[in-house]
Design a protein around this motif. Structure first.
Motif, PDB file in Angstrom:
ATOM      1  N   PHE A 268       0.939  -1.097  -0.115  1.00 25.57           N
ATOM      2  CA  PHE A 268      -0.144  -0.039  -0.081  1.00 25.57           C
ATOM      3  C   PHE A 268       0.996   1.456  -0.060  1.00 25.57           C
ATOM      4  CE2 PHE A 268      -2.169  -3.365   2.208  1.00 25.57           C
ATOM      5  CZ  PHE A 268      -3.350  -3.136   1.805  1.00 25.57           C
ATOM      6  N   TYR A 269       0.695   2.347  -0.742  1.00 26.48           N
ATOM      7  CA  TYR A 269       1.331   3.484  -0.726  1.00 26.48           C
ATOM      8  C   TYR A 269       0.088   4.651  -0.619  1.00 26.48           C
ATOM      9  CZ  TYR A 269       3.578   7.796  -1.876  1.00 26.48           C
ATOM     10  OH  TYR A 269       4.311   8.897  -1.966  1.00 26.48           O
ATOM     11  N   VAL A 270       0.181   5.292   0.553  1.00 22.22           N
ATOM     12  CA  VAL A 270      -0.805   6.020   0.795  1.00 22.22           C
ATOM     13  C   VAL A 270      -0.673   7.347   0.380  1.00 22.22           C
ATOM     14  CG1 VAL A 270      -2.095   7.309   3.013  1.00 22.22           C
ATOM     15  CG2 VAL A 270      -1.150   4.945   3.291  1.00 22.22           C
ATOM     16  N   LEU A 271      -1.816   7.830  -0.727  1.00 23.67           N
ATOM     17  CA  LEU A 271      -1.619   9.108  -1.267  1.00 23.67           C
ATOM     18  C   LEU A 271      -2.278  10.446  -0.588  1.00 23.67           C
ATOM     19  CD1 LEU A 271      -2.958   7.507  -4.719  1.00 23.67           C
ATOM     20  CD2 LEU A 271      -0.645   7.985  -4.332  1.00 23.67           C
ATOM     21  N   ASP A 272      -3.401  10.081   0.118  1.00 27.73           N
ATOM     22  CA  ASP A 272      -4.208  11.287   0.805  1.00 27.73           C
ATOM     23  C   ASP A 272      -4.721  10.440   2.097  1.00 27.73           C
ATOM     24  OD1 ASP A 272      -3.825  13.504  -0.797  1.00 27.73           O
ATOM     25  OD2 ASP A 272      -5.183  12.370  -2.179  1.00 27.73           O
ATOM     26  N   GLY A 273      -4.592  11.245   3.194  1.00 28.01           N
ATOM     27  CA  GLY A 273      -5.238  10.936   4.482  1.00 28.01           C
ATOM     28  C   GLY A 273      -4.375   9.857   5.034  1.00 28.01           C
ATOM     29  N   GLU A 274      -4.962   9.183   5.754  1.00 28.55           N
ATOM     30  CA  GLU A 274      -4.345   8.074   6.964  1.00 28.55           C
ATOM     31  C   GLU A 274      -5.183   6.603   6.964  1.00 28.55           C
ATOM     32  OE1 GLU A 274      -2.678   9.360  10.754  1.00 28.55           O
ATOM     33  OE2 GLU A 274      -4.372   8.112  11.429  1.00 28.55           O
ATOM     34  N   LEU A 275      -4.215   5.600   6.963  1.00 29.31           N
ATOM     35  CA  LEU A 275      -4.834   4.156   6.918  1.00 29.31           C
ATOM     36  C   LEU A 275      -4.055   3.665   8.369  1.00 29.31           C
ATOM     37  CD1 LEU A 275      -4.804   2.519   3.435  1.00 29.31           C
ATOM     38  CD2 LEU A 275      -6.873   3.094   4.692  1.00 29.31           C
ATOM     39  N   THR A 276      -4.889   2.939   8.924  1.00 30.94           N
ATOM     40  CA  THR A 276      -4.418   2.289  10.089  1.00 30.94           C
ATOM     41  C   THR A 276      -4.481   0.628   9.734  1.00 30.94           C
ATOM     42  OG1 THR A 276      -5.599   3.422  11.690  1.00 30.94           O
ATOM     43  CG2 THR A 276      -4.854   1.603  12.500  1.00 30.94           C
ATOM     44  N   PHE A 277      -3.109   0.279   9.739  1.00 31.89           N
ATOM     45  CA  PHE A 277      -3.010  -1.005   9.506  1.00 31.89           C
ATOM     46  C   PHE A 277      -3.035  -2.018  10.588  1.00 31.89           C
ATOM     47  CE2 PHE A 277      -1.610   1.247   6.060  1.00 31.89           C
ATOM     48  CZ  PHE A 277      -1.899   0.460   4.875  1.00 31.89           C
ATOM     49  N   GLU A 278      -3.760  -3.173  10.512  1.00 34.54           N
ATOM     50  CA  GLU A 278      -3.706  -4.246  11.761  1.00 34.54           C
ATOM     51  C   GLU A 278      -2.985  -5.456  11.549  1.00 34.54           C
ATOM     52  OE1 GLU A 278      -7.891  -4.317  11.791  1.00 34.54           O
ATOM     53  OE2 GLU A 278      -8.085  -2.456  12.977  1.00 34.54           O
TER      54      GLU A 278
ATOM     55  N   ARG B 245      -0.440   3.127  12.367  1.00 35.69           N
ATOM     56  CA  ARG B 245      -1.315   4.276  11.464  1.00 35.69           C
ATOM     57  C   ARG B 245       0.246   4.748  10.345  1.00 35.69           C
ATOM     58  NH1 ARG B 245      -3.139   8.266  15.798  1.00 35.69           N
ATOM     59  NH2 ARG B 245      -2.187   9.736  14.146  1.00 35.69           N
ATOM     60  N   VAL B 246      -0.574   4.795   9.039  1.00 38.96           N
ATOM     61  CA  VAL B 246       0.311   5.360   8.130  1.00 38.96           C
ATOM     62  C   VAL B 246      -0.418   6.440   7.188  1.00 38.96           C
ATOM     63  CG1 VAL B 246       1.864   4.585   6.017  1.00 38.96           C
ATOM     64  CG2 VAL B 246       1.589   3.019   7.985  1.00 38.96           C
ATOM     65  N   GLY B 247       0.413   7.518   7.068  1.00 39.14           N
ATOM     66  CA  GLY B 247      -0.214   8.760   6.542  1.00 39.14           C
ATOM     67  C   GLY B 247       0.254   8.951   5.116  1.00 39.14           C
ATOM     68  N   ALA B 248      -0.073  10.033   4.233  1.00 41.82           N
ATOM     69  CA  ALA B 248       0.282  10.122   3.028  1.00 41.82           C
ATOM     70  C   ALA B 248       1.666  10.075   3.072  1.00 41.82           C
ATOM     71  CB  ALA B 248      -0.374  11.819   2.557  1.00 41.82           C
ATOM     72  N   GLY B 249       2.092   9.592   1.696  1.00 36.76           N
ATOM     73  CA  GLY B 249       3.531   9.319   1.554  1.00 36.76           C
ATOM     74  C   GLY B 249       4.256   8.155   2.238  1.00 36.76           C
ATOM     75  N   GLY B 250       3.095   7.493   2.958  1.00 35.22           N
ATOM     76  CA  GLY B 250       3.823   6.250   3.483  1.00 35.22           C
ATOM     77  C   GLY B 250       3.442   5.069   2.919  1.00 35.22           C
TER      78      GLY B 250
ATOM     79  N   PRO C   5       7.534   5.197   6.649  1.00 44.14           N
ATOM     80  CA  PRO C   5       6.955   6.659   6.981  1.00 44.14           C
ATOM     81  C   PRO C   5       6.954   7.670   5.786  1.00 44.14           C
ATOM     82  CG  PRO C   5       8.944   6.510   8.428  1.00 44.14           C
ATOM     83  CD  PRO C   5       8.815   4.919   7.607  1.00 44.14           C
ATOM     84  N   PRO C   6       6.147   8.541   5.613  1.00 43.91           N
ATOM     85  CA  PRO C   6       6.330   9.615   4.632  1.00 43.91           C
ATOM     86  C   PRO C   6       7.719  10.016   4.395  1.00 43.91           C
ATOM     87  CG  PRO C   6       4.370   9.863   5.778  1.00 43.91           C
ATOM     88  CD  PRO C   6       5.009   9.001   6.812  1.00 43.91           C
ATOM     89  N   GLY C   7       8.239  10.178   3.230  1.00 48.90           N
ATOM     90  CA  GLY C   7       9.569  10.765   3.007  1.00 48.90           C
ATOM     91  C   GLY C   7      10.717   9.702   3.191  1.00 48.90           C
TER      92      GLY C   7
END
Length: 177
Positions: free
Chosen positions: A49-59, A68-73, A140-142
């Motif tokens: 998964f590459y998060v473009l916008d917002g945030e996903l919580t992976f379990e 939790r992984v935000g945009a760019g993660g 993480p992002p970046g």
């Protein structure tokens, strides 16, 4: 390939962007509270998964360790690692999802769209809990240029990191960070 719509609802959109036996790439949007599948494992492929916008919580793992992984993660979950995900944030989340190899994922999405049961390389949690969650790669992002994926070639350009695999038959994902 023209993007293929799998789901288009007020709370969820899923598009197949690219499909090949070696990799399928989808674009997804979930509204707040939308969940992915229950905790599961794959036997034959990596789910990334590459998060473009917002945030996903992976379990991850049998105890559903929340990350939790935000945009760019970026998150890559290898075979036999239990996982699920949810948009627990207060905003929409958008991401690219990579199934490599495909292992029937694109076909399974089409069965969901048609409302018929389908099977593919997705299984409930094994009795032994599967592999530990620390086998997943979480960047993480970046930090994509530091991604330690064996067999991948990473090149940083001014605007994009290019990620390709020697067996991807020309399929290249461009990830902007």
């Amino acid at each position: 390939m023209t993007p293929e719509t799998i789901s288009d609802t007020p709370t969820r959109n899923v598009l197949i962007l690219a499909e090949d036996e070696d990799i399928t790439i989808t674009w997804t949007r979930f509204s707040h509270g939308e969940r992915g599948p229950d905790l599961h494992v794959h036997h034959e492929h990596t789910d990334a998964f590459y998060v473009l916008d917002g945030e996903l919580t992976f379990e991850l793992g049998p105890q559903s360790e929340a990350i939790r992984v935000g945009a760019g993660g970026f998150v890559a979950i290898p075979p036999h690692v239990g996982h699920s995900f949810v948009n627990a944030s207060g905003a929409d989340a958008r991401w690219l999802n990579f199934h490599a190899p495909d292992c029937g994922f694109a076909g399974f999405l089409r069965t969901l769209r048609a409302g018929t049961p389908g099977t593919w390389d997705s299984f409930g949690m094994p009795a032994d809990g599967g592999l530990p969650p620390d086998r997943a790669i979480v960047m993480p992002p970046g930090k994509g240029h530091e991604m330690p994926l064996p067999g991948f070639v990473v090149r940083d350009d001014t605007d994009a990191g290019w990620f390709t695999h020697p067996h991807a038959n020309g399929v290249v994902a461009v990830l902007r960070t």
